[in-house]
Design a protein around this motif. Structure first.
Motif, PDB file in Angstrom:
ATOM      1  N   LYS A  40     -17.201  -4.465  -3.362  1.00 28.94           N
ATOM      2  CA  LYS A  40     -16.042  -5.166  -3.920  1.00 28.94           C
ATOM      3  C   LYS A  40     -16.370  -6.623  -4.221  1.00 28.94           C
ATOM      4  O   LYS A  40     -15.967  -7.165  -5.247  1.00 28.94           O
ATOM      5  CB  LYS A  40     -14.856  -5.066  -2.946  1.00 28.94           C
ATOM      6  N   SER A  44     -16.536  -8.270  -7.943  1.00 27.12           N
ATOM      7  CA  SER A  44     -15.726  -9.449  -8.223  1.00 27.12           C
ATOM      8  C   SER A  44     -16.575 -10.538  -8.890  1.00 27.12           C
ATOM      9  O   SER A  44     -16.153 -11.170  -9.853  1.00 27.12           O
ATOM     10  CB  SER A  44     -15.097  -9.983  -6.932  1.00 27.12           C
ATOM     11  N   GLN A 241     -10.349 -15.897  -8.660  1.00 25.85           N
ATOM     12  CA  GLN A 241     -11.504 -16.201  -7.818  1.00 25.85           C
ATOM     13  C   GLN A 241     -11.413 -17.620  -7.260  1.00 25.85           C
ATOM     14  O   GLN A 241     -11.768 -17.862  -6.102  1.00 25.85           O
ATOM     15  CB  GLN A 241     -12.790 -16.049  -8.632  1.00 25.85           C
ATOM     16  N   ALA A 244      -8.030 -17.676  -4.832  1.00 27.29           N
ATOM     17  CA  ALA A 244      -8.056 -16.773  -3.674  1.00 27.29           C
ATOM     18  C   ALA A 244      -9.484 -16.302  -3.425  1.00 27.29           C
ATOM     19  O   ALA A 244      -9.788 -15.108  -3.540  1.00 27.29           O
ATOM     20  CB  ALA A 244      -7.128 -15.588  -3.895  1.00 27.29           C
ATOM     21  N   SER A 246     -11.168 -15.807  -0.840  1.00 27.15           N
ATOM     22  CA  SER A 246     -11.360 -14.882   0.288  1.00 27.15           C
ATOM     23  C   SER A 246     -10.943 -13.459  -0.043  1.00 27.15           C
ATOM     24  O   SER A 246     -11.271 -12.524   0.696  1.00 27.15           O
ATOM     25  CB  SER A 246     -10.553 -15.375   1.502  1.00 27.15           C
ATOM     26  N   ASP A 247     -10.231 -13.277  -1.151  1.00 26.17           N
ATOM     27  CA  ASP A 247      -9.791 -11.937  -1.554  1.00 26.17           C
ATOM     28  C   ASP A 247     -10.851 -11.346  -2.479  1.00 26.17           C
ATOM     29  O   ASP A 247     -10.796 -11.500  -3.699  1.00 26.17           O
ATOM     30  CB  ASP A 247      -8.441 -12.019  -2.269  1.00 26.17           C
ATOM     31  N   ALA A 249     -11.465  -8.434  -3.503  1.00 27.40           N
ATOM     32  CA  ALA A 249     -11.119  -7.319  -4.385  1.00 27.40           C
ATOM     33  C   ALA A 249     -10.266  -7.732  -5.574  1.00 27.40           C
ATOM     34  O   ALA A 249     -10.227  -7.025  -6.584  1.00 27.40           O
ATOM     35  CB  ALA A 249     -10.388  -6.244  -3.592  1.00 27.40           C
ATOM     36  N   ALA A 250      -9.573  -8.867  -5.477  1.00 29.88           N
ATOM     37  CA  ALA A 250      -8.544  -9.194  -6.461  1.00 29.88           C
ATOM     38  C   ALA A 250      -9.102  -9.415  -7.863  1.00 29.88           C
ATOM     39  O   ALA A 250      -8.579  -8.889  -8.845  1.00 29.88           O
ATOM     40  CB  ALA A 250      -7.765 -10.430  -6.011  1.00 29.88           C
ATOM     41  N   VAL A 330      -4.729  -2.709  -5.254  1.00 29.16           N
ATOM     42  CA  VAL A 330      -3.985  -3.942  -4.979  1.00 29.16           C
ATOM     43  C   VAL A 330      -2.985  -4.254  -6.089  1.00 29.16           C
ATOM     44  O   VAL A 330      -2.183  -5.181  -5.948  1.00 29.16           O
ATOM     45  CB  VAL A 330      -4.958  -5.133  -4.802  1.00 29.16           C
ATOM     46  N   THR A 387      -1.953 -13.430  -7.594  1.00 29.68           N
ATOM     47  CA  THR A 387      -2.032 -12.417  -8.648  1.00 29.68           C
ATOM     48  C   THR A 387      -0.825 -12.483  -9.569  1.00 29.68           C
ATOM     49  O   THR A 387      -0.953 -12.405 -10.803  1.00 29.68           O
ATOM     50  CB  THR A 387      -2.139 -11.007  -8.037  1.00 29.68           C
TER      51      THR A 387
END
Length: 437
Positions: A40, A44, A241, A244, A246-247, A249-250, A330, A387
């Motif tokens: 993931k 990303s 990116q 966020a 630390s996310d 997958a987003a 997500v 998001t």
């Protein structure tokens, strides 16, 4: 019946459309294989690389293709060879590429840390991909201006075919590094240029030099509009990116969703090939009724395309991104609704922007995109889930652009352009290829 339909479409539409189709398919295959092969976090990082490459690559170098095609088409009508135009175009592309390379190199480590999880090799891949796009767009301008549309479509098709083959081999070999999937964006376009270079070299010729002003007259405004339009459609992945980090997958999930909801943009590419010359012709002759009729029909077509795509995306989007791209779950149906609405508004903006170009109102087009990007930035800075912010920013930014263009068109009316639009109208293929991912 089929022969009658074929006579109605501009020369080269089928060849260019076939190349566009294969190149569009390659985007889905590329991301699908990468999504199933990479972690993931790595997917990303590839998603961010993808977004930057096409934001800067299309935004900066597509206008060079358009202007080279315009001037080559004008010289062709006078029996002059395109060699001096290609020389000027390559020089401009090289200068702009050098500026981008210097900027990226200067910010190499911050870019790696903020966007690529510290992997500065992806920054090198970014530079290589931008160089490949600079070369491809410059040569496509000559092919289009000379109306060598079969070769133009062949270059697009080879680019797409090579991407499919390369990523398939990477997937079968079990490659799990985003670097190799990024290098496909370097190798495929460069090889496609090499394999379609013979007709360009045969046609180059000598002849009187081209004045810099001839090529640069509208390049600044075209570049501003092109770059800002790519910011609107691509910046969301980069913002996720940045906002966020630390996310993991987003960003990847958002790019997968955007690729799905933007299917109507690929279809619009074929329409765009005939839209600009049609609008330019009616504008040049002062045919207001014809101009407005063609504009209304184009808006009706893209509205139907956008709504059809929206229904499929909202109903099936969450399932499709998981199945095709192995994206994490997500994003829900509401997320796809916002993205589909944004794409519809973006389609309106693309049509209205062509109308402004046909009227030689480059400044009005650039102004509309500037206002839209300003709205996008404002929405992105609002306090809300990341998001949702980027989805709303894409939607509101696109709506603002389309609304601003509509107001400017209504206010300005249909006046005959003050500069010759025929050469631009003849160079139809660049406009059709601009949005390809």
């Amino acid at each position: 019946m089929i022969q009658r339909l074929l006579r109605l479409i501009p020369p080269g539409t089928i060849a260019v459309g076939a190349g566009l189709g294969l190149l569009g398919l390659a985007s889905y295959v590329h991301l699908a294989v990468a999504g199933h092969s990479l972690s993931k976090a790595d997917y990303s990082a590839l998603s961010v690389l993808w977004s930057i490459v096409f934001t800067l690559g299309i935004g900066v170098f597509m206008p060079i293709e358009q202007e080279v095609a315009r001037v080559v088409a004008a010289r062709r009508s006078q029996g002059l060879p395109p060699g001096p135009v290609l020389t000027r175009g390559v020089t401009v592309a090289a200068v702009l590429l050098a500026v981008l390379v210097l900027a990226v190199t200067a910010g190499r480590q911050p870019l790696a840390d903020k966007l690529f999880a510290g992997d500065d090799t992806l920054v090198t891949v970014l530079i290589g991909a931008l160089a490949a796009m600079a070369v491809a767009y410059a040569t496509r301008g000559v092919l289009s201006g000379l109306q060598l549309f079969p070769w133009y479509g062949t270059q697009l098709g080879i680019d797409g075919g090579l991407r499919i083959i390369m990523v398939a081999l990477l997937g079968l070999a079990g490659v799990t590094s985003p670097i190799w999937y990024g290098l496909v964006l370097v190798a495929a376009p460069l090889l496609s240029v090499l394999l379609t270079l013979p007709p360009v070299l045969r046609a180059i010729g000598a002849g009187p030099p081209v004045a810099w002003a001839t090529l640069l007259r509208g390049l600044g405004l075209l570049t501003a509009s092109s770059l800002l339009s790519q910011v609107v459609v691509n910046i969301g992945v980069i913002n996720v990116q940045l906002l966020a980090p630390s996310d993991a997958a987003a960003a990847g999930a958002l790019l997968s969703a955007l690729v799905l909801v933007r299917i109507p943009l690929f279809v619009f590419g074929s329409l765009q090939a005939s839209l600009l010359p049609g609008l330019a012709t009616t504008a040049t002759t002062g045919d207001q009724a014809g101009f407005h009729s063609l504009l209304r029909r184009a808006l009706g077509i893209v509205t139907a395309l956008g709504l059809t795509g929206a229904v499929g995306a909202v109903l099936l989007g969450p399932w499709l991104v998981g199945t095709l791209f192995d994206a994490p779950g997500v994003l829900g149906h509401g997320d796809f609704a916002w993205l589909a609405a944004a794409t519809l508004a973006y389609l309106w903006a693309m049509v209205l922007g062509q109308a402004l170009l046909a009227l030689d109102r480059h400044r009005a087009q650039a102004l509309a995109w500037t206002v839209g990007v300003a709205a996008l930035i404002a929405v992105t800075l609002l306090p809300a889930p990341v998001t949702l912010r980027v989805e709303l920013a894409y939607t509101i930014g696109s709506v603002i652009v389309a609304a601003t263009m509509a107001i400017l068109l209504r206010h300005g009316g249909v006046r005959r352009p003050t500069t010759l639009t025929r050469p631009l109208a003849e160079a139809v293929a660049p406009a059709a290829s601009g949005g390809i991912r």
